[in-house]
Design an enzyme around this catalytic site. Structure first.
Site, short mmCIF file in Angstrom:
data_model
loop_
_atom_site.label_atom_id
_atom_site.label_comp_id
_atom_site.label_asym_id
_atom_site.label_seq_id
_atom_site.Cartn_x
_atom_site.Cartn_y
_atom_site.Cartn_z
N ALA A 313 0.81 -1.21 0.00
CA ALA A 313 0.00 0.00 0.00
C ALA A 313 0.85 1.26 0.00
CB ALA A 313 -0.90 -0.01 1.22
N ASP A 315 0.13 4.48 1.19
CA ASP A 315 -0.98 5.05 1.96
C ASP A 315 -1.17 6.54 1.67
OD1 ASP A 315 -1.63 2.61 2.96
OD2 ASP A 315 -0.84 2.94 4.96
N GLY A 320 -4.18 8.75 0.50
CA GLY A 320 -4.19 10.15 0.90
C GLY A 320 -4.27 10.32 2.40
N GLY A 322 -4.54 13.24 3.86
CA GLY A 322 -5.51 14.30 4.15
C GLY A 322 -6.93 13.76 4.20
N ASN A 398 -7.62 -0.99 8.10
CA ASN A 398 -7.38 -1.59 9.40
C ASN A 398 -6.41 -0.84 10.28
OD1 ASN A 398 -5.76 -2.68 7.08
ND2 ASN A 398 -4.46 -3.38 8.75
N TYR A 399 -5.65 0.08 9.70
CA TYR A 399 -4.47 0.58 10.38
C TYR A 399 -4.55 2.08 10.62
CZ TYR A 399 0.15 -0.82 11.87
OH TYR A 399 1.24 -1.15 12.62
N HIS A 449 5.64 -7.43 7.33
CA HIS A 449 5.52 -6.32 6.38
C HIS A 449 6.44 -5.20 6.82
CE1 HIS A 449 2.60 -5.67 9.62
NE2 HIS A 449 2.71 -4.38 9.39
N ASP A 458 12.40 20.42 2.95
CA ASP A 458 12.75 21.46 1.98
C ASP A 458 13.35 22.60 2.79
OD1 ASP A 458 12.82 23.42 0.05
OD2 ASP A 458 10.79 23.05 -0.69
N ASP A 607 19.09 25.42 -4.30
CA ASP A 607 17.80 25.18 -3.66
C ASP A 607 17.56 23.67 -3.70
OD1 ASP A 607 15.26 25.17 -2.70
OD2 ASP A 607 14.39 26.39 -4.30
#
Lengths: 665, 665
Positions: A313, A315, A320, A322, A398-399, A449, A458, A607
């Protein structure tokens, strides 16, 4: 988020509506399914100028054009079903349209629900369930999962893996992961059950179509596998209340999405994929980080038996952080005085959808900050450490993951990940066991896993022309004609500044230290460049073979540290589209592509972006069952010769008058 | 400590008096200087029986004979000045007497004060100080240090290194470490200044006798180098109060020296050298650890220039964590409801001396213990993690260490070390710098050094016949005829059980895991031995060359993990007597000696001890100046298939009703 409309604020509900409206008008079709409507952050080069002027108090600031990044699925389009559009919200116009043929958007919970229903309704599935001869009162729960690419199928279609579980009681919060069934179905984009088979349930078994009934010996006590209090004996009563009381209120101030606390200035952002992001992080007026975010995470399973290799996965990229953020509850997820930030996303129809309390902000006591007792006078001086926590919690099936940035009065930042929730399980025959998982209940196996996270750093270390210095501590040579080390105890450091984009590994045996420095700003006392060092979380990188799809798809998971040139569109180290991706879109490919094109990949006084991969190889313990006590992982960022002394030296001395502790005898 | 007289309780004041009296009568001489009067813990084989019967509720328990371990310096003796006696307190008799010729006891603060005075009074020293032409109002501070053996001197005499500093202001709490002077003196056992010279103060300078005056350009602002609030500008006022309030009192109970808390049973011990020790640690009635303690620490400096190679402190073996324990202050060193334990030591005259509040016991909130939200019902279940902290803080001259055991409701133990205080400094010429230190103030250099700790873990994993299993996570082979791994993503573990005493190193790249297991107790569900794993602190081991005195004297510092057979007298991994030791007494030598003698060094299903070496390579940052924000290091011990599920599953769900958080907007 408040509707302040700073250039880095998330889209507010009006903007989401406007973006959807603009897209619908542009596409001139009705059947548009909105997947994501989120802020496209302004170009960093523009924001650097903007933020500098903002901090100088410029009252005449003109914000960059506000852009929404919109992903839609065009249900009627012959051209391509999935595309991304950039909407200029200031002018209500589409400024870019990108067809994403062969790519897939994030998990769509409505689609997943439809898959689940289609699977339940399928006659073949129903026949297979009948063959299981399930106990009375039991319900079948079908859990759809994204499909990890394995080279076996054309990936232009979305495929959903459906795992089957049994819910033994009528309580809807019963832990069905305690009863994985050996049935598996693959469901196509258009909701057809394409394949149904029985899962391997012993060490050397492949998938099969022998239909054994459910083994009733697997039924076990609810005390062994239930976590919900309604299904458990009464809890322990020995834990007495502990309140965090802040009689004068919190030490932080919040203005829009800016949190000011103890010389820190932090701008809170929130988006569909990364969830909590931090921007324009400054201490005592000096810039430290332009942006901090969890950029990706990858959870590959180690069970080699097909179809378990399809459990892997992303995630963030697939799901997402959010959209999956918990609604944090007062008094449950944190103590003391709490400020919550809401998030806004969108429905499939393009309407704004509120994610209440998606981020919390609070303070914690963190023990002692510094202490010294002058043994000549016997006078102790002790200060307590207060930290500011910005936290978000996500549930992915599940997590759960708890993500928190901790800011210290000593100008340190720590990023803490806690892994909790319920482990994904597989069926195993009673009496069998496998070498890539452990049995946690009769017939229930929790496979090995890995959880691999990528923190994107950044930097803006006193400006934006930064370098990465790698330092190691090494013994001085012995019996050397030039070096003076007669007692063989001397040591020093060797360091190099990284010149080109690339990947690096950790080595605690040499105290290998990664420092983001500004070579043009020297510390007046030490004479060395100002910097911040990474305090890594030492962990095993990806175990999957470099040739495997797991490795090719994740890329970032193969090394602990990466350094790249900043690129506004290079935010995700496994690529923009991870859903059923086949590799070649990640951070390593980006570096190789730029090298091949003879692009400038120099990273000295540039940068740059530092990426830290860390995580855990999670070989389950039974103590992780039925719900896992938090596994903590922490990454730090600490000043190294950035300031001119202890940044917390001016924290007031700790006193009983202020702290009001209580002695017990 | 309370006067309960459990066999593992520290000596109480009456016992200290009795031990001194018995020794004085035995030696039949007046001029006896008592260095240490401390409990000799009963033999483990006896205590195992005693504790088992105690936990079975046996009311007819006969404690083992109570023995005091007494170290004295016989000032008049011709035979030997330093000896150790074991006093049977039940029968007021000396049962063993050991002459310790060539060994030295711990730092004696009275002797150190005498050294300081003798140094001040010495005419040659005074002459050298005059040559410094110090500024008016300045005072010279002389800091005596133990002497790190370098093969240059006969070690039968105690030698004290005296480092000179300047205190610029009349405030007695001024930070004199900001003004190291380039004068050094060596003082003999009989308080004679044996040698006085000027220190190297540039990269390639040796010791010398050129007497330069103090460089007035070094005088700098008190803001740069003072930590004491009386010498600093007013502190920041932004940190608002945060109280930990426990309206129903603490969740722990204390009975004598036993702390009971949330299924934990912990017996608190305290002695001169190790300070805080823990005994008979059990969870839910099952034994986990017979004894946990910090067994040694070593702080070698990396500056190769003579005489700085003589800076290498055994802060336990030379100084003692017990004798140097801070008097913890209510409301300063911890929050909430605090229980303190006092320590008892002795004066040189053999009188009891109280160390008040040497250990504190309190609870902390530790964020979330576990959480899961059922995405189908939307119901979250979340519990908060409470930890019990047993903490002690020591000051060793300039530096402090905060040692704390954290017990979790998930049956984990974490040992946290925080390093704080003031760094040891050396003079450096203005304009110079050296490659083994950084300049923190004009003329002031903080040298590179290491802090290497050794945590001694004496396990009792469901009994006393334990083994060490080393497990690594490794990819399954690819293209193998036998192993099924077609997608190249499979991984498994390989493990071995250690057969013989030895040393081991860490390797995060293979997720190398050290598990203490009981091979004879299998987990009923997983079918594997019950165990606890070490969660190590990854850190560089000793940088000094293996042939150096530092390496030979410390031994434990060369590897991260050691496994030995239990031996009642093998508690200290650099040997019993580290003061001016010359090596050969540590953990490695013990193993080699037993091997050479063909002793049984098998460690499988035996009474074993695990030792974990960890620490930091501390290359100072200026942010560590003038007082260092805590550097945290944490070691964990976590159950692995020891229980039959999450040990914290029965912790009550977190509610606002109980927790009473406050929302701010």
């Amino acid at each position: 988020m408040l509707r302040v409309n700073h250039p880095l604020d998330s889209l507010n509900p009006e903007e989401i509506i406007k973006a959807a409206h603009t897209v619908r008008a542009h596409l001139a079709e009705d059947d548009v399914l909105f997947r994501v409507i989120t802020l496209k952050e302004p170009a960093k080069k523009d924001m650097i100028v903007y933020l500098d002027r903002e901090h100088q108090g410029d009252s005449d600031l003109v914000p960059p054009i506000r852009i929404a990044r919109v992903q839609v699925v065009r249900l009627q389009s012959a051209l391509s079903r999935f595309c991304e559009l950039w909407v200029d919200l200031d002018h209500a116009s589409v400024v870019k349209e990108e067809q994403l043929e062969g790519k897939h958007s994030y998990v769509d919970s409505n689609h997943m629900k439809a898959v689940e229903q289609a699977c339940h309704a399928d006659e073949q599935v129903q026949a297979e369930i009948r063959k299981l001869e399930l106990p009375a009162g039991a319900q079948v729960c079908i859990e759809p999962w994204t499909y990890a690419t394995d080279g076996m199928n054309d990936m232009s279609q979305r495929i959903t893996m459906c795992w089957f579980y049994l819910r033994l009681t009528k309580n809807s919060d019963a832990n069905y992961y305690a009863y994985p069934l050996d049935v598996c179905a693959e469901v196509s984009e258009d909701l057809k059950v394409a394949n149904i088979y029985r899962l391997p349930s012993s060490p050397d078994e492949g998938i099969h179509h022998n239909s054994q009934p459910f083994d009733r010996r697997r039924v076990h006590s609810s005390e062994d596998s239930e976590y919900h209090p309604s299904l458990r004996p009464p809890p322990r009563t020995t834990t007495r209340p502990l309140h965090v009381v802040q009689p004068e209120g919190p030490s932080f101030k919040v203005d829009g999405n800016v949190v000011s606390w103890e010389k820190w200035h932090i701008r809170v952002g929130f988006n569909y994929r990364e969830g909590l992001t931090l921007h324009d992080v400054r201490y005592d007026g000096r810039s430290l980080f332009y942006r901090l975010s969890l950029a990706e995470m990858f959870v590959p399973y180690g069970d080699p038996r097909s179809p378990y290799h399809r459990k892997a996965a992303f995630d963030l990229g697939n799901d997402g952080a959010g959209i999956n953020a918990n609604n944090l509850r007062l008094g449950c997820d944190c103590l003391g005085v709490i400020k919550y930030f809401d998030g806004w996303h969108n429905t499939n129809a393009g309407e704004p959808m509120k994610l209440p309390n998606a981020v919390c902000c609070h303070e914690q006591d963190d023990g002692i900050l510094w202490k010294h007792t002058n043994f000549r006078t016997g006078n102790p001086v002790v200060t307590r450490s207060r930290v500011l926590v910005l936290q978000t919690i996500i549930t992915v099936s599940n997590y759960e993951y708890i993500f928190a940035f901790h800011f210290g009065q000593d100008a340190s930042v720590h990023y803490e990940v806690r892994a909790t929730g319920i482990m994904s399980t597989c069926p195993v025959n009673i009496g069998d066991s496998v070498p890539y998982g452990i049995n946690v209940a009769p017939g229930t196996m929790a496979p090995f896993h890995q959880h691999l996270f990528c923190l994107r750093i950044d930097p803006a270390i006193d400006g934006h022309a930064n370098s990465l210095q790698i330092e190691e501590s090494v013994p001085l040579p012995v019996d050397d004609a030039v070096v003076h080390n007669p007692y063989r105890i001397g040591y020093s450091t060797i360091s190099q500044i990284v010149e080109k984009e690339g990947a690096f590994d950790l080595d605690f045996t040499t105290n290998k230290t990664f420092k983001l420095i500004n070579e043009d700003k020297l510390n007046p006392t030490t004479g060395t460049p100002v910097g911040f060092k990474l305090v890594p979380h030492y962990s095993q990188t990806l175990l999957a073979h470099p040739d495997s799809y797991h490795a090719r798809r994740s890329e970032f998971a193969n090394h602990a540290v990466w350094l790249t040139r900043h690129d506004d569109e290079e935010i995700f180290p496994s690529g923009r589209h991870t859903m059923q991706s086949s590799g070649g879109d990640g951070i390593q490919s980006g570096i190789e592509r730029r090298r091949a094109l003879a692009d400038d990949t120099s990273v000295r006084r540039q940068d740059v972006v530092l990426w830290h991969t860390f995580g855990s190889t999670h070989n389950p313990r039974i103590e992780d069952w039925p719900v896992m006590p938090c596994e903590k992982m922490t990454v730090g960022l600490k000043p190294v010769n950035f300031f001119n002394g202890n940044p917390g030296i001016d924290v007031a001395v700790s006193t009983q008058h202020v702290n009001q502790s209580v002695q017990t005898f």
